[in-house]
Design an enzyme around this catalytic site. Structure first.
Site: not given
Ligand code: ADP
Ligand code: NG1
Ligand code: MG
Length: 487
Positions: A150, A197, A241
């Site tokens: 997150g 984001d 996500k």
């Molecule tokens: P977040 O809330 O951190 O945005 P998401 O589920 O949207 O979580 O995305 C997480 C994914 O982003 C990880 O499972 C990975 O695939 C990718 N990721 C994040 N940090 C790195 C990194 N340092 N190197 C490679 N991939 C990464």
């Molecule tokens: P994270 O938790 O970083 O994947 C997501 C969405 C935002 C927003 C928040 C909830 C993406 C890339 N990011 O964030 O746009 O909706 O959840 O407020 O989809």
């Molecule tokens: Mg994300």
């Protein structure tokens, strides 16, 4: 720093261990030094959760933690991709026209391959460039944002790659353009994100949070009370996500609620209505009036698909094709009232939070602060501001837990432990795991962190104290994206 303030700043390569180590990795792999670096921070959202995709303002700030991409030019139209963390596989690929790039596939862990986020950034850049590529690129990624927590590691990765690739093609983009481009291209991963984001990644400024509004995208500084400290604590539950349909389901429920709320309006149905904020504008009602309208027009706890089709006078086929996403097409039940109530309530809280910050900032100026940071005439004033802001954060968490159903038992426990310590907090980011953000008076931060380490990590999660320290940290607003190069 150089360049117009609307453009992504270009600065000299900073000295320091992190950049040196990354350059060394780059040299060992590719036999040359990087030509430049692209750095994009993660973020913590202070308030305004799950409302960006409904068209409502949000209030995040950038973290110090970031993704840094070391990049080198290459004559062949290829991408060589490496990561300092060996859990992320090496991969090389040819640059294809964007329309031929299909971003799909899940690893054995059920999550998208990490390089699919990289491909999102490249695809977005190619679309912007209309496929006109001058250089291939070698990319070495180094990230320290806790992933799937997150704090927006995914958007920092997509945005850093998109920025690096565009810079390698000598494209000049202003911050607003690239933030919008990155919001659009991250959707290729499969989630229908709202853009918060990527917006804060490019529009963040040090020392202040940003009030982000949409259509057109705009960021307005929000000075936070000088005595406030924001602490981030990890729930130890990671959640990718794009690996589940939870996120998209919420987006769809909000869109369906928006459509249904226009039905009784005596205004000809506008088929372009997609968001709850568009409905509010169309009906010319206040947010509080929208809450009443939701209770009246969406009284049921659950709506089934056939019922929604009837209400909207559409076939199920039309609903599948125009309203649902590939990962929500099979859904039969939707919670429209609860989701819409959260969205309108949270939008009210964002306005209140911003109002308190700006009022206390004005008082700060009146009381002699030179930079607009909020100082107070009395201890009671200060405590009052922090407790009002904190209460809004607690209410936000309650709503996310009960109405939006995107919390996690560990997040709730962290929030409860904080409450017992007289600290307000809430889940931040999409939820279902990840982190809380807590608002703590500066002088109490050390004690608060210490207690959270003991109560949550050591007592509840059975983690030793030394390790617990890596899961909780105080943070303050940081800079947005930057390119580092030799000048
Ligand atoms: P977040 O809330 O951190 O945005 P998401 O589920 O949207 O979580 O995305 C997480 C994914 O982003 C990880 O499972 C990975 O695939 C990718 N990721 C994040 N940090 C790195 C990194 N340092 N190197 C490679 N991939 C990464
Ligand atoms: P994270 O938790 O970083 O994947 C997501 C969405 C935002 C927003 C928040 C909830 C993406 C890339 N990011 O964030 O746009 O909706 O959840 O407020 O989809
Ligand atoms: Mg994300």
């Amino acid at each position: 720093m150089s360049g117009n303030s609307n453009e992504v700043p270009i600065a000299n390569i900073p000295s320091g261990e992190r950049i040196e180590k990354l350059s060394e990795h780059f040299y060992n792999e590719f036999g040359c030094q990087p030509d430049f670096f692209a750095r994009v921070p993660g973020r913590v959202n202070l308030i305004g959760e799950h409302i960006d995709y409904c068209g409502y303002p949000v209030l995040p700030m950038a973290l110090e933690q970031d993704i840094i991409v070391a990049a080198g030019f290459m004559r062949e139209h290829k991408i060589n991709l490496r990561n300092t963390n060996c859990k992320y596989d090496k991969i090389d690929f040819e640059i294809k026209p964007y329309s031929d790039m299909i971003i799909e596939g899940l690893g054995s862990d059920g999550k998208p391959f990490w390089y699919n986020y990289v491909l999102c950034g490249i695809k977005g850049a190619l679309e912007h460039l209309d496929n006109k590529v001058i250089n291939g690129v070698k990319l070495f990624i180094d990230g320290n944002i806790p992933p799937a927590s997150g704090l927006s590691s995914s958007s920092a990765l997509v945005s850093a790659v998109c920025l690096a690739f565009l810079y390698a093609q000598k494209a000049v983009l202003n911050k607003i353009e690239i933030a919008s481009l990155c919001a659009k291209c991250e959707r290729y991963i499969g989630t229908q994100g709202g853009g918060m984001d990527q917006a804060i990644a490019f529009l963040a400024e040090k020392y202040c949070a940003q009030y982000i509004t949409w259509n057109p995208l705009k960021a307005t500084k929000v000075m936070l009370p000088e005595d406030a400290s924001f602490v981030v604590a990890h729930s130890l539950a990671e959640v990718n996500k794009a690996a589940t349909n939870d996120y998209n389901k919420r987006v769809i429920e909000c869109r369906l609620a928006a459509k249904i709320l226009t039905l009784d309006s005596h205004i000809k149905i506008d088929h372009n209505i997609v968001t709850l904020s568009q409905v509010q504008k169309l009906l010319n009602k206040s947010l509080e009036e929208m809450v009443i309208l939701v209770h009246n027009q969406l009284p049921k706890d659950i709506y089934v698909k056939t019922e929604i089709c009837k209400m909207l006078n559409i076939t199920e086929e039309k609903m599948d094709n125009f309203y649902l996403t590939p990962n929500t097409i099979h859904l039969q039940e939707f919670k429209l009232k609860q989701r819409a109530l959260h969205v309108y309530g949270e939008a009210i809280r964002v306005e209140a939070f911003r109002g308190i910050c700006s009022e206390s900032s004005m008082n700060g100026i009146r009381n002699g602060s030179t930079n607009g940071a909020n100082t107070f005439s009395t201890d009671e004033d200060r405590a009052d501001v922090l407790s009002k802001l904190g209460e809004l954060m607690s209410k936000s968490h309650e709503s996310l837990k009960k109405l939006y159903e995107c919390s996690h038992k560990n997040l709730d426990l962290l929030v409860d432990i904080s409450k017992k310590l007289n600290v307000h907090s809430r889940l931040t980011g999409a939820g279902w795991g990840g982190c809380i953000v807590a608002l703590c008076p500066k002088e109490k931060v050390k004690e608060y962190i210490e207690k959270v380490e003991d109560e949550f990590y050591v007592k509840h999660c059975k983690i030793d104290k030394a390790k617990a320290k890596s899961f909780v940290f105080a943070t303050s607003p940081n800079y947005g994206a930057v390119i580092y190069t030799k000048k």
